[in-house]
Design an enzyme around this catalytic site. Sequence first.
Site, PDB file in Angstrom:
ATOM      1  N   CYS A  25       0.880  -1.118   0.086  1.00 17.27           N
ATOM      2  CA  CYS A  25      -0.031  -0.139   0.126  1.00 17.27           C
ATOM      3  C   CYS A  25       0.995   1.415   0.227  1.00 17.27           C
ATOM      4  O   CYS A  25       1.587   1.420   1.079  1.00 17.27           O
ATOM      5  CB  CYS A  25      -0.920  -0.135   1.354  1.00 17.27           C
ATOM      6  SG  CYS A  25      -1.262   1.491   1.829  1.00 17.27           S
ATOM      7  N   CYS A  52       0.356   3.832   2.755  1.00 18.70           N
ATOM      8  CA  CYS A  52       0.896   3.590   3.955  1.00 18.70           C
ATOM      9  C   CYS A  52       2.361   4.025   4.130  1.00 18.70           C
ATOM     10  O   CYS A  52       2.718   4.208   5.155  1.00 18.70           O
ATOM     11  CB  CYS A  52       0.620   2.236   4.106  1.00 18.70           C
ATOM     12  SG  CYS A  52      -0.876   1.439   4.025  1.00 18.70           S
TER      13      CYS A  52
END
Lengths: 319, 84
Positions: free
Chosen positions: B9, B12
């Site tokens: 991700c 993230c």
Amino acid sequence: MGEATGNDEKYQLIIAGGGPAGIVAGIYAARKVLRALLVTPELGGQLLLSSEVENYLGYPSIRGMELAGKFEEHLRGYDIEISAGEAVQKIERENGNFRVATEAGKSWLTEAVIIATGAKWRAMNVPGERDFVGKGVSYCATCDGPLYRGRRVAVIGGGNSGLTAVSDLLQIAEKVYLIELLETLQADPVLVERVKTSEKLEIMLHHKVQAINGSEAGVESLTVKDLDSSETRTVNLEGVFVEIGTIPNSDFVKGLLRMNQYGEIVTDSRGRTSVPGIFAAGDVTTTPQRQLIIAAGQGANAMLCAHDYLLQQRKRSQK
Amino acid sequence: MIDFHAEWCSPCKILSPIVEEIANDYEGRAMVAHADVDQTPNLARQYRILSIPTVMFFKNGELVESSIGAVPKQNLTAILDRLM
């Protein structure tokens, strides 16, 4: 290469935005040895939210995150100052120059600006959508898709990003509904061909999402209307991926630059905006196609034209 | 404060260093942790993590607030300050 912290030294060029257009502009600025600064919340832009990229030259297939990493590495190979972590919040004229400021109050003076702040996901604005963000409603299939293993999901929007999301989700989810408002899918046929025979996929064309329903626990269903028959239908599912295009990140220059009705900055073929000295490139502009390779090309174009502008200004001041 | 994230991700990756800064800033006052949703599937399921990064705030063992997405540092510290 330094990390800029905000001071009163004047730059020749400030680039607002660190997506493909901004990064390319940064590389070109460094190659012209301009005193330049790139200001961005992060490097990579929408590329960070893309799964597989298959239409950028030199990379038949590459993860968006990986390509963004390569772009960043390419940029950082040059001597250009970068202020990462915050977006530009304000641009004002100041004695023939521009004052560029961020939300936390860093500010710099510059002779020219390139706005390459890109675009962000567009919401459907239907009941329930906002309530369930993070509880079943997602605008980033690449980020959140893997969390829906074995679940039922819908992708809203039959463009390229929608079909890419479908392709990814078919590997993960139990069932994928693809809902498109128009009568045909807008995505590249090569993407449609790849998924359309999947038994897990149900395509609903000419359907409008009316509401996202659920409880405290999250999304439970979607209400859709068939625009041919006018019948409504409730689809039970746990995830809704909204992929209906983007809106430009241009609020911070409203009132300063000419824009169209969608808030896109009007530019000419040289990337010039309505204010001399301010240029724009990529998805924040009126360019009709939202493509990585187009944004990158526009970044180069805007930077070279900004360079011409700076040379002309210099000549004028020497006269 | 728990930051739910994953290797795949990219937002993230933007938030992670911010969370680490907060961990340093609030050392001794708040417990700050990362939780990789692939390594801690039960925890992620228990809190119905359906979007990452999600940062959850616990006070006296109870979930009191959460924040979704790669948000600016001040958004997270504002929540921490309010809860203290």
